[in-house]
Design a protein around this motif. Structure first.
Motif, PDB file in Angstrom:
ATOM      1  N   ARG A   1      -5.478 -14.518  -6.676  1.00 19.11           N
ATOM      2  CA  ARG A   1      -4.982 -15.100  -7.929  1.00 19.11           C
ATOM      3  C   ARG A   1      -3.463 -15.161  -7.890  1.00 19.11           C
ATOM      4  N   GLY A   2      -2.894 -16.265  -8.362  1.00 14.55           N
ATOM      5  CA  GLY A   2      -1.454 -16.378  -8.517  1.00 14.55           C
ATOM      6  C   GLY A   2      -0.701 -16.686  -7.239  1.00 14.55           C
ATOM      7  N   LEU A   3       0.608 -16.465  -7.305  1.00 16.32           N
ATOM      8  CA  LEU A   3       1.473 -16.686  -6.151  1.00 16.32           C
ATOM      9  C   LEU A   3       2.625 -15.702  -6.199  1.00 16.32           C
ATOM     10  N   ALA A   4       3.254 -15.498  -5.033  1.00 22.84           N
ATOM     11  CA  ALA A   4       4.350 -14.529  -4.947  1.00 22.84           C
ATOM     12  C   ALA A   4       5.344 -14.944  -3.865  1.00 22.84           C
TER      13      ALA A   4
ATOM     14  N   PRO B   1      14.295  -4.415   4.165  1.00 23.05           N
ATOM     15  CA  PRO B   1      15.318  -4.995   3.287  1.00 23.05           C
ATOM     16  C   PRO B   1      16.031  -6.230   3.846  1.00 23.05           C
ATOM     17  N   ASP B   2      16.158  -6.338   5.149  1.00 17.28           N
ATOM     18  CA  ASP B   2      16.818  -7.498   5.752  1.00 17.28           C
ATOM     19  C   ASP B   2      15.813  -8.457   6.378  1.00 17.28           C
ATOM     20  N   GLY B   3      14.556  -8.383   5.937  1.00 14.09           N
ATOM     21  CA  GLY B   3      13.478  -9.139   6.559  1.00 14.09           C
ATOM     22  C   GLY B   3      13.402 -10.603   6.183  1.00 14.09           C
ATOM     23  N   CYS B   4      12.274 -11.176   6.524  1.00 14.16           N
ATOM     24  CA  CYS B   4      11.966 -12.594   6.347  1.00 14.16           C
ATOM     25  C   CYS B   4      11.251 -12.805   5.007  1.00 14.16           C
ATOM     26  N   LYS B   5      11.614 -13.856   4.309  1.00 23.19           N
ATOM     27  CA  LYS B   5      11.001 -14.140   3.008  1.00 23.19           C
ATOM     28  C   LYS B   5      10.030 -15.308   3.141  1.00 23.19           C
ATOM     29  N   LEU B   6       8.913 -15.236   2.410  1.00 27.40           N
ATOM     30  CA  LEU B   6       7.955 -16.329   2.393  1.00 27.40           C
ATOM     31  C   LEU B   6       7.163 -16.317   1.105  1.00 27.40           C
ATOM     32  N   ASP B   7       6.530 -17.442   0.842  1.00 30.14           N
ATOM     33  CA  ASP B   7       5.690 -17.580  -0.343  1.00 30.14           C
ATOM     34  C   ASP B   7       4.228 -17.500   0.061  1.00 30.14           C
ATOM     35  N   ILE B   8       3.431 -16.817  -0.767  1.00 32.03           N
ATOM     36  CA  ILE B   8       1.994 -16.745  -0.558  1.00 32.03           C
ATOM     37  C   ILE B   8       1.309 -17.106  -1.874  1.00 32.03           C
ATOM     38  N   ALA B   9       0.077 -17.615  -1.757  1.00 32.09           N
ATOM     39  CA  ALA B   9      -0.632 -18.085  -2.948  1.00 32.09           C
ATOM     40  C   ALA B   9      -2.121 -17.820  -2.806  1.00 32.09           C
ATOM     41  N   ALA B  10      -2.823 -17.964  -3.908  1.00 33.19           N
ATOM     42  CA  ALA B  10      -4.277 -17.765  -3.915  1.00 33.19           C
ATOM     43  C   ALA B  10      -4.903 -18.551  -2.766  1.00 33.19           C
ATOM     44  N   GLY B  11      -5.810 -17.883  -2.049  1.00 28.34           N
ATOM     45  CA  GLY B  11      -6.472 -18.466  -0.892  1.00 28.34           C
ATOM     46  C   GLY B  11      -5.860 -18.053   0.423  1.00 28.34           C
TER      47      GLY B  11
ATOM     48  N   GLY C   1       3.266  -0.556  10.538  1.00 25.25           N
ATOM     49  CA  GLY C   1       4.712  -0.466  10.679  1.00 25.25           C
ATOM     50  C   GLY C   1       5.495  -1.604  10.066  1.00 25.25           C
ATOM     51  N   VAL C   2       4.840  -2.696   9.703  1.00 24.08           N
ATOM     52  CA  VAL C   2       5.558  -3.858   9.170  1.00 24.08           C
ATOM     53  C   VAL C   2       5.887  -3.647   7.695  1.00 24.08           C
ATOM     54  N   GLY C   3       7.164  -3.685   7.382  1.00 24.97           N
ATOM     55  CA  GLY C   3       7.616  -3.553   6.004  1.00 24.97           C
ATOM     56  C   GLY C   3       7.207  -4.759   5.175  1.00 24.97           C
ATOM     57  N   HIS C   4       6.910  -4.515   3.901  1.00 19.91           N
ATOM     58  CA  HIS C   4       6.559  -5.602   2.990  1.00 19.91           C
ATOM     59  C   HIS C   4       6.867  -5.201   1.561  1.00 19.91           C
ATOM     60  N   ALA C   5       7.243  -6.224   0.753  1.00 23.20           N
ATOM     61  CA  ALA C   5       7.588  -6.007  -0.654  1.00 23.20           C
ATOM     62  C   ALA C   5       7.442  -7.324  -1.398  1.00 23.20           C
ATOM     63  N   CYS C   6       7.143  -7.232  -2.680  1.00 20.73           N
ATOM     64  CA  CYS C   6       7.083  -8.400  -3.550  1.00 20.73           C
ATOM     65  C   CYS C   6       8.447  -8.566  -4.212  1.00 20.73           C
ATOM     66  N   LEU C   7       9.042  -9.742  -4.070  1.00 21.04           N
ATOM     67  CA  LEU C   7      10.333 -10.026  -4.685  1.00 21.04           C
ATOM     68  C   LEU C   7      10.172 -10.678  -6.052  1.00 21.04           C
ATOM     69  N   GLU C   8       9.142 -11.516  -6.168  1.00 17.88           N
ATOM     70  CA  GLU C   8       8.856 -12.230  -7.415  1.00 17.88           C
ATOM     71  C   GLU C   8       7.396 -12.636  -7.379  1.00 17.88           C
ATOM     72  N   ALA C   9       6.734 -12.644  -8.546  1.00 13.70           N
ATOM     73  CA  ALA C   9       5.326 -13.048  -8.577  1.00 13.70           C
ATOM     74  C   ALA C   9       4.959 -13.614  -9.937  1.00 13.70           C
TER      75      ALA C   9
ATOM     76  N   THR D   1      -2.573 -11.287  -7.816  1.00  9.27           N
ATOM     77  CA  THR D   1      -3.426 -10.160  -7.447  1.00  9.27           C
ATOM     78  C   THR D   1      -4.028 -10.401  -6.067  1.00  9.27           C
ATOM     79  N   MET D   2      -4.225  -9.308  -5.328  1.00 13.63           N
ATOM     80  CA  MET D   2      -4.753  -9.370  -3.966  1.00 13.63           C
ATOM     81  C   MET D   2      -5.868  -8.354  -3.781  1.00 13.63           C
ATOM     82  N   VAL D   3      -6.604  -8.534  -2.692  1.00 10.01           N
ATOM     83  CA  VAL D   3      -7.546  -7.542  -2.172  1.00 10.01           C
ATOM     84  C   VAL D   3      -6.864  -6.927  -0.953  1.00 10.01           C
ATOM     85  N   GLY D   4      -6.903  -5.607  -0.826  1.00  2.00           N
ATOM     86  CA  GLY D   4      -6.365  -4.931   0.347  1.00  2.00           C
ATOM     87  C   GLY D   4      -7.486  -4.317   1.155  1.00  2.00           C
ATOM     88  N   ALA D   5      -7.418  -4.469   2.482  1.00  3.21           N
ATOM     89  CA  ALA D   5      -8.453  -3.937   3.369  1.00  3.21           C
ATOM     90  C   ALA D   5      -7.809  -3.398   4.648  1.00  3.21           C
ATOM     91  N   TYR D   6      -8.524  -2.491   5.299  1.00  3.40           N
ATOM     92  CA  TYR D   6      -8.017  -1.823   6.497  1.00  3.40           C
ATOM     93  C   TYR D   6      -9.147  -1.726   7.506  1.00  3.40           C
TER      94      TYR D   6
END
Length: 176
Positions: A79-82, A89-99, A107-115, A120-125
């Motif tokens: 649902r939604g987009l972000a 902190p000095d990483g690459c920025k991108l947009d993601i959306a439903a689907g 080890g890969v850093g990740h953060a939401c800057l705007e949403a 909402t997401m599903v997380g799995a391991y």
């Protein structure tokens, strides 16, 4: 049936910020599921579970840079987009959306800057891996890199895509 092909992104370690990142590529599957169908969250959960990545939560993405040193992570946006940052902190920025689905190597850093308000997401391991939240401590980078390197490659791609061939290439490159 052809395997879905992802966009890939390789992120170098951010030593000053304490983010190990990974020689394995981040996999970005755009519109892996049809957003017009019913119950996208349950469909992501079923897809991940079918490929031995048990879903563990439904939530957004933390607004602070973090990573997991003991597990790889699959994120299915239902649902939604972000606007997100990968790599610390000095990483690459991108947009993601439903689907969309992201597969993050340990080890890969990740953060939401705007949403959007409904993002909402599903997380799995991967089966047998458990996760924790690390926030990047430069003084701990050496020990964290050892933990990240010890995380086993998964048996399957969480969406049935190209993870195994792409990540095996990344692992072989690291060993040389």
């Amino acid at each position: 049936m052809t395997k879905p092909q992802p966009e890939t992104l390789v992120l170098e370690a951010d030593e000053t910020g304490g983010f190990p990142n990974s020689p394995l590529p981040v996999l970005i599957y755009r519109q892996i599921l049809d957003t017009s169908a019913e119950n996208l969250a349950a469909r992501f959960e079923a897809l991940f579970a079918r490929h031995r990545w048990p879903p563990q939560w439904r939530y957004g993405l933390y607004d602070f840079d973090h990573f997991h040193s003991t597990a790889h992570e699959a994120l299915g946006v239902f649902r939604g987009l972000a606007h997100v940052r990968l790599g610390g902190p000095d990483g690459c920025k991108l947009d993601i959306a439903a689907g969309d689905a992201l597969v993050l190597p340990a080890g890969v850093g990740h953060a939401c800057l705007e949403a959007s308000d409904d993002f909402t997401m599903v997380g799995a391991y991967p089966l047998g891996q458990s996760w924790e939240v690390e926030r990047g401590q430069p003084g701990e980078l050496e020990s964290i890199c050892r933990r990240v390197a010890a995380v086993a490659l998964p048996d399957e791609d969480p969406v049935g895509g190209a993870l195994l061939s792409l990540w095996r290439q990344g692992a072989e490159t690291t060993e040389q």
